[in-house]
Design a protein around this motif. Structure first.
Motif, PDB file in Angstrom:
ATOM      1  N   GLY A 189     -56.664 -18.941  33.847  1.00  0.00           N
ATOM      2  CA  GLY A 189     -57.066 -20.344  33.842  1.00  0.00           C
ATOM      3  C   GLY A 189     -58.511 -20.535  33.420  1.00  0.00           C
ATOM      4  O   GLY A 189     -58.907 -21.631  33.021  1.00  0.00           O
ATOM      5  N   ASP A 190     -59.309 -19.488  33.508  1.00  0.00           N
ATOM      6  CA  ASP A 190     -60.717 -19.544  33.105  1.00  0.00           C
ATOM      7  C   ASP A 190     -60.948 -18.903  31.744  1.00  0.00           C
ATOM      8  O   ASP A 190     -62.078 -18.596  31.368  1.00  0.00           O
ATOM      9  N   GLY A 191     -59.857 -18.642  31.040  1.00  0.00           N
ATOM     10  CA  GLY A 191     -59.976 -18.088  29.699  1.00  0.00           C
ATOM     11  C   GLY A 191     -60.067 -16.574  29.652  1.00  0.00           C
ATOM     12  O   GLY A 191     -60.275 -15.994  28.587  1.00  0.00           O
ATOM     13  N   GLN A 192     -59.923 -15.897  30.781  1.00  0.00           N
ATOM     14  CA  GLN A 192     -59.944 -14.432  30.787  1.00  0.00           C
ATOM     15  C   GLN A 192     -58.561 -13.909  30.404  1.00  0.00           C
ATOM     16  O   GLN A 192     -57.549 -14.545  30.703  1.00  0.00           O
ATOM     17  N   PRO A 193     -58.497 -12.756  29.772  1.00  0.00           N
ATOM     18  CA  PRO A 193     -57.185 -12.247  29.336  1.00  0.00           C
ATOM     19  C   PRO A 193     -56.335 -11.810  30.527  1.00  0.00           C
ATOM     20  O   PRO A 193     -56.813 -11.137  31.438  1.00  0.00           O
ATOM     21  N   ALA A 194     -55.084 -12.224  30.527  1.00  0.00           N
ATOM     22  CA  ALA A 194     -54.147 -11.819  31.578  1.00  0.00           C
ATOM     23  C   ALA A 194     -53.293 -10.686  31.036  1.00  0.00           C
ATOM     24  O   ALA A 194     -52.087 -10.821  30.835  1.00  0.00           O
ATOM     25  N   THR A 195     -53.943  -9.559  30.791  1.00  0.00           N
ATOM     26  CA  THR A 195     -53.263  -8.435  30.150  1.00  0.00           C
ATOM     27  C   THR A 195     -53.099  -7.280  31.123  1.00  0.00           C
ATOM     28  O   THR A 195     -53.761  -7.209  32.166  1.00  0.00           O
ATOM     29  N   THR A 237     -49.419   0.280  48.907  1.00  0.00           N
ATOM     30  CA  THR A 237     -50.281  -0.307  47.876  1.00  0.00           C
ATOM     31  C   THR A 237     -49.880  -1.742  47.525  1.00  0.00           C
ATOM     32  O   THR A 237     -50.539  -2.387  46.700  1.00  0.00           O
ATOM     33  N   ILE A 238     -48.819  -2.258  48.136  1.00  0.00           N
ATOM     34  CA  ILE A 238     -48.309  -3.586  47.775  1.00  0.00           C
ATOM     35  C   ILE A 238     -49.367  -4.682  47.895  1.00  0.00           C
ATOM     36  O   ILE A 238     -49.543  -5.471  46.957  1.00  0.00           O
ATOM     37  N   PRO A 239     -50.103  -4.805  49.013  1.00  0.00           N
ATOM     38  CA  PRO A 239     -51.108  -5.878  49.067  1.00  0.00           C
ATOM     39  C   PRO A 239     -52.146  -5.784  47.948  1.00  0.00           C
ATOM     40  O   PRO A 239     -52.512  -6.800  47.354  1.00  0.00           O
ATOM     41  N   ALA A 240     -52.611  -4.571  47.655  1.00  0.00           N
ATOM     42  CA  ALA A 240     -53.628  -4.400  46.615  1.00  0.00           C
ATOM     43  C   ALA A 240     -53.080  -4.756  45.241  1.00  0.00           C
ATOM     44  O   ALA A 240     -53.729  -5.469  44.462  1.00  0.00           O
ATOM     45  N   THR A 241     -51.877  -4.286  44.922  1.00  0.00           N
ATOM     46  CA  THR A 241     -51.331  -4.548  43.589  1.00  0.00           C
ATOM     47  C   THR A 241     -50.976  -6.024  43.409  1.00  0.00           C
ATOM     48  O   THR A 241     -51.226  -6.594  42.353  1.00  0.00           O
ATOM     49  N   LEU A 242     -50.420  -6.636  44.448  1.00  0.00           N
ATOM     50  CA  LEU A 242     -50.039  -8.048  44.332  1.00  0.00           C
ATOM     51  C   LEU A 242     -51.265  -8.958  44.262  1.00  0.00           C
ATOM     52  O   LEU A 242     -51.305  -9.908  43.469  1.00  0.00           O
ATOM     53  N   SER A 243     -52.279  -8.653  45.072  1.00  0.00           N
ATOM     54  CA  SER A 243     -53.491  -9.488  45.021  1.00  0.00           C
ATOM     55  C   SER A 243     -54.221  -9.316  43.700  1.00  0.00           C
ATOM     56  O   SER A 243     -54.816 -10.262  43.173  1.00  0.00           O
ATOM     57  N   THR A 244     -54.153  -8.124  43.121  1.00  0.00           N
ATOM     58  CA  THR A 244     -54.758  -7.903  41.801  1.00  0.00           C
ATOM     59  C   THR A 244     -54.021  -8.703  40.735  1.00  0.00           C
ATOM     60  O   THR A 244     -54.639  -9.308  39.853  1.00  0.00           O
ATOM     61  N   ALA A 245     -52.690  -8.717  40.830  1.00  0.00           N
ATOM     62  CA  ALA A 245     -51.903  -9.513  39.883  1.00  0.00           C
ATOM     63  C   ALA A 245     -52.277 -10.993  39.988  1.00  0.00           C
ATOM     64  O   ALA A 245     -52.449 -11.669  38.969  1.00  0.00           O
ATOM     65  N   LEU A 301     -55.178  -3.251  35.150  1.00  0.00           N
ATOM     66  CA  LEU A 301     -55.501  -1.882  35.566  1.00  0.00           C
ATOM     67  C   LEU A 301     -56.995  -1.721  35.825  1.00  0.00           C
ATOM     68  O   LEU A 301     -57.400  -1.014  36.751  1.00  0.00           O
ATOM     69  N   ALA A 302     -57.834  -2.393  35.025  1.00  0.00           N
ATOM     70  CA  ALA A 302     -59.282  -2.306  35.214  1.00  0.00           C
ATOM     71  C   ALA A 302     -59.687  -2.923  36.551  1.00  0.00           C
ATOM     72  O   ALA A 302     -60.487  -2.340  37.297  1.00  0.00           O
ATOM     73  N   VAL A 303     -59.125  -4.090  36.873  1.00  0.00           N
ATOM     74  CA  VAL A 303     -59.452  -4.743  38.149  1.00  0.00           C
ATOM     75  C   VAL A 303     -58.945  -3.911  39.318  1.00  0.00           C
ATOM     76  O   VAL A 303     -59.643  -3.723  40.314  1.00  0.00           O
ATOM     77  N   LEU A 304     -57.746  -3.378  39.205  1.00  0.00           N
ATOM     78  CA  LEU A 304     -57.177  -2.570  40.286  1.00  0.00           C
ATOM     79  C   LEU A 304     -58.002  -1.307  40.507  1.00  0.00           C
ATOM     80  O   LEU A 304     -58.248  -0.901  41.649  1.00  0.00           O
TER      81      LEU A 304
END
Length: 200
Positions: free
Chosen positions: A55-61, A39-47, A66-69
């Motif tokens: 940078g676009d004002g979206q929350p980095a929470t 799962t490393i590529p998926a988790t790292l690319s999601t991070a 977890l929602a994006v992943l």
């Protein structure tokens, strides 16, 4: 984009420290969800995607992470992880064979290490590209071009990996936080590359 020099009412540390704390929590989640290895590529690319969105004002929470992943996990992500794991095992096996005293072992070890480092740079830069969320093939293709045409960025990626490995080696618990700063470094290199390409 939010002004990083100002503070909201009641905010103690300011947005930059908030982003730093969010990066560490994302790093911890990335480390935990990367334990299955494939799962490393998926988790790292999601991070990287979540930190890029800051940078676009979206929350980095952690919640957004977890929602994006959850939205993007697919068989292609696990296949990318399997390919990455196989490549890493091949490099380790080649280096082990080189240490066994085979004829031409020193040259073979140098070549194997160079190929492994190049593959690592391309793989990590692919994780930082937006295409990684939907198409790994396109992400790897673009990352390979970036690695060739942006040697400075590739060197920064290797330095980020070395710093993360050194921190984990010096204090093992830091290994669970290292993916956060690594993802932030990869994202910064990608943003720098995009900005340079835009100026041209």
């Amino acid at each position: 984009m939010r002004d990083t020099s100002s503070r909201d009412p009641g905010e103690v540390f300011g947005p930059r420290m908030t982003l730093f704390a969010d990066m560490l929590s994302i790093g911890l989640l990335t480390a935990l969800l990367s334990l299955p290895v494939v799962t490393i590529p998926a988790t790292l690319s999601t991070a990287c995607a979540v930190l890029r969105g800051a940078g676009d004002g979206q929350p980095a929470t952690a919640g957004r992470y977890l929602a994006v992943l959850r939205q993007r996990l697919r068989p292609g992500d696990l296949a990318a992880g399997a390919v990455a794991l196989t490549g890493a095992l091949l490099v380790v096996a080649d280096l082990a064979l080189a240490r066994a005293g085979l004829p031409g072992a020193p040259l073979f070890a140098v070549v194997a290490a160079a190929i492994g480092a190049a593959a690592l740079v391309v793989g990590l830069r692919a994780c930082a590209r937006p295409e990684a969320l939907t198409d790994w093939t396109a992400a790897v293709r673009e990352a390979a071009g970036d690695a060739v045409h942006d040697a400075g960025g590739s060197a920064l990626v290797l330095l980020a990996v070395a710093a993360a490995a050194l921190c984990a080696w010096m204090l093992v618990p830091l290994a669970f936080l290292a993916p956060g700063p690594l993802a932030l470094a990869l994202t910064a290199v990608q943003v720098r590359r995009t900005a340079n390409a835009f100026r041209r």
